[in-house]
Write an enzyme that holds these catalytic residues in place. Sequence first.
Site, PDB file in Angstrom:
ATOM      1  N   GLU A   1       0.819  -1.217   0.000  1.00  0.00           N
ATOM      2  CA  GLU A   1       0.000   0.000   0.000  1.00  0.00           C
ATOM      3  C   GLU A   1       0.850   1.264   0.000  1.00  0.00           C
ATOM      4  O   GLU A   1       0.769   2.086   0.912  1.00  0.00           O
ATOM      5  CB  GLU A   1      -0.934   0.012   1.204  1.00  0.00           C
ATOM      6  CG  GLU A   1      -2.074  -0.942   1.066  1.00  0.00           C
ATOM      7  CD  GLU A   1      -3.040  -0.879   2.244  1.00  0.00           C
ATOM      8  OE1 GLU A   1      -2.734  -0.219   3.241  1.00  0.00           O
ATOM      9  OE2 GLU A   1      -4.099  -1.509   2.150  1.00  0.00           O
TER      10      GLU A   1
ATOM     11  N   GLU B   1      -6.847  -8.041  -0.405  1.00  0.00           N
ATOM     12  CA  GLU B   1      -7.130  -7.952   1.034  1.00  0.00           C
ATOM     13  C   GLU B   1      -8.594  -7.582   1.237  1.00  0.00           C
ATOM     14  O   GLU B   1      -9.166  -6.807   0.457  1.00  0.00           O
ATOM     15  CB  GLU B   1      -6.294  -6.857   1.713  1.00  0.00           C
ATOM     16  CG  GLU B   1      -4.859  -7.190   1.986  1.00  0.00           C
ATOM     17  CD  GLU B   1      -4.160  -6.061   2.759  1.00  0.00           C
ATOM     18  OE1 GLU B   1      -4.790  -5.451   3.644  1.00  0.00           O
ATOM     19  OE2 GLU B   1      -2.995  -5.781   2.449  1.00  0.00           O
TER      20      GLU B   1
HETATM   21  C1  GLA Z   1      -4.029  -2.630   5.088  1.00  0.00           C
HETATM   22  C2  GLA Z   1      -2.669  -3.281   5.096  1.00  0.00           C
HETATM   23  C3  GLA Z   1      -2.600  -4.516   5.932  1.00  0.00           C
HETATM   24  C4  GLA Z   1      -3.413  -4.378   7.181  1.00  0.00           C
HETATM   25  C5  GLA Z   1      -4.819  -4.011   6.822  1.00  0.00           C
HETATM   26  C6  GLA Z   1      -5.749  -3.922   8.001  1.00  0.00           C
HETATM   27  O1  GLA Z   1      -4.806  -2.929   4.019  1.00  0.00           O
HETATM   28  O2  GLA Z   1      -2.168  -3.562   3.826  1.00  0.00           O
HETATM   29  O3  GLA Z   1      -1.239  -4.754   6.231  1.00  0.00           O
HETATM   30  O4  GLA Z   1      -2.839  -3.400   7.993  1.00  0.00           O
HETATM   31  O5  GLA Z   1      -4.808  -2.762   6.219  1.00  0.00           O
HETATM   32  O6  GLA Z   1      -7.052  -3.575   7.608  1.00  0.00           O
END
Ligand code: GLA
Length: 651
Positions: free
Chosen positions: A152, A308
């Site tokens: 991210e 995710e």
């Molecule tokens: C983000 C991150 C993860 C985690 C999630 C939690 O998307 O990429 O590492 O911290 O948030 O929601």
Amino acid sequence: MNIFEMENLCYGGDYNPEQWIDYEGIWDEDLRMMKEAHINCVTLGVFSWSMLEREEGVFDFSWLDNIIDKLWANGIHVILATPSGARPPWLAQKYPEVLRVREDRTKQLFGRRHNHCLTSPVYRAKTARIDSELAKRYGRHPAVVMWHISNEMNGDCHCERCQEKFREWLKIKYHNNLDELNHAWWTTFWSHIYTDWSQIESPSTIGENIVHGHNLDWIRFTSDMTIDFYNSEVAAVRKYSDLPVTANMMDYEFLDYGKLAENVDMVTWDNYPQWHDSASALIDTALRTSFMHDMFRSMKQQPFLMIESTPSLVNWHSVNKLKAPGLNTLSSMQAIAHGSDGVMYFQIRKSRGASEKFHGAVIGHSGRSDTRVFREVAALGELLAKHPEIKGSYTASDAAVLYDFENVWAVNDLWGLKENRNYREICMEHYASMKRFGINVDVIGKNADFSRYKVIAAPMLYMTSDQTIEKIRGFIRGGGIFAATYLTSYADEHDLCHMGGLPGGLMDVFGIWNEEIDSIYDSNAIAAGGKEYAVSDYCEIIHPDSDTEILGTYKKDFYAGCPAVTRHSYGKGCAYYIAAKTDGEYLKKLYADILSERGIAPLLEGFDDGISVTRRGDKLFIMNFSDSESEASYKGEKIKLHPYECLMLEI
Ligand code: GLA
Ligand code: ZN
């Protein structure tokens, strides 16, 4: 094998086995439960740097060798991450230059993640080293199917070196000509004319931050540097591996994801909506979420991967509500329906300490498989495993909403009007109005190929370069239907206002001249087709040409009776102008008219409000985001859907 060659849809998520090395039996339990849940793919190593290189240059891959082998022995694939999203303390201590400087010129301390300078040669060298070690070791491992670069990526760095890079970037952009930059940034305003490149600094709350061209260039530069940093990691991995690469995207607005998408092999994104938010109906959240899925799908016009999501709750919303029973299945199927080639969670096993210990996970602290969440995850895994035919399938859309990242930056930075401009929300409303008609919709940037579409909605397209103006003209001339709103074509790519009348460069196309924009305290209304619809926030005062059709007029204020919505033919196409922020009901009606007029048929003959419908390949996905039973009509038959049901029909 790579991810594109996997037979089944991906099912799994972020797995952090390194947190459990000293806990005997946990890995075996994890593997047993993963298999029980039909998990076939995990993301490893996102935050593993400390465990792989505890001391500078001393690598220990034994635990990773071990777990990858174990996973593979159980038929589970691996998306392997490069660990640059967070770094070990030794690295920050020995090379402080890797840490960021904030916009207020404060140097960051070691901590958290996403805290690295985007241009630091040391950081690049250190990441390149560990990335290539990983690629050398695992680049040909049969379990590994894709590289997940960093995590991210976001944020900027204002250190001296980044500022010097910014000046270099500006010199290239403005042909080494300060006059050109001064003009683009309109620096005669408040006496800000630059006479030497060294006077230019990055925007700051303790310095310059009101020059819009300057702010825009800084975001563009940061976005470019982020992609440049990403590419430096890709190059390190590519030395030893030709597996596909990705970078997980988010709902962030400050990085040009359209550009980043050009640099990845598969678009992946992290999806965390506030599902049961009390302020909006579930269907509204669902439509906003489908906008995001469709945006990520449209970037490459290919299936993407929801890499995710949470199986239950997150730990960072203001209220972290559990997903109600059945909702995870529905929200996951929604991703699939909109083009995801899988469903991935954060996290497989809930961590025991630190900030994410109460974040949702497939396996909770109890370690039990007789939990509500685990059972639902396992049932969904079983269902997805039965549908390999969905993987790779794709359906093109006839309609699109234009949502552009550079336009986001310009609209957010605007002074005046109303504080809350909500560009993305407005794009989502227009998108939702088309979805409520029952069709597939793409979400595209200004660089997309417009000719793929019959209808394009471009709300609040404030910033338009000559090139964008020409593209819009060409699209409509060739037969496209284009719907624009208030705030269209006010400024060029430097955020310099268009001269000679608005919408800049498009007055003859829309058949109007926009004289003024009013921000309103309360509400107004428009009369259209014998009905009245509410209007809020913005009302433009426009003057139609004689051959422009007036579809709606204002009800109140000193411009009562003046045109608020118009239609004008141009070439073989047609341009709609919606001069005020109209309510959803009006947009739904307008888009239903526009789409039917253009001969676009809905996927269903009719459906209740809580339903969303999407086609993918040969399948029709009808999803009920309502707490009660809902109905749809398909091929003359009435179909009933239970609350949260997703129906998959063969077309
Ligand atoms: C983000 C991150 C993860 C985690 C999630 C939690 O998307 O990429 O590492 O911290 O948030 O929601
Ligand atoms: Zn820096």
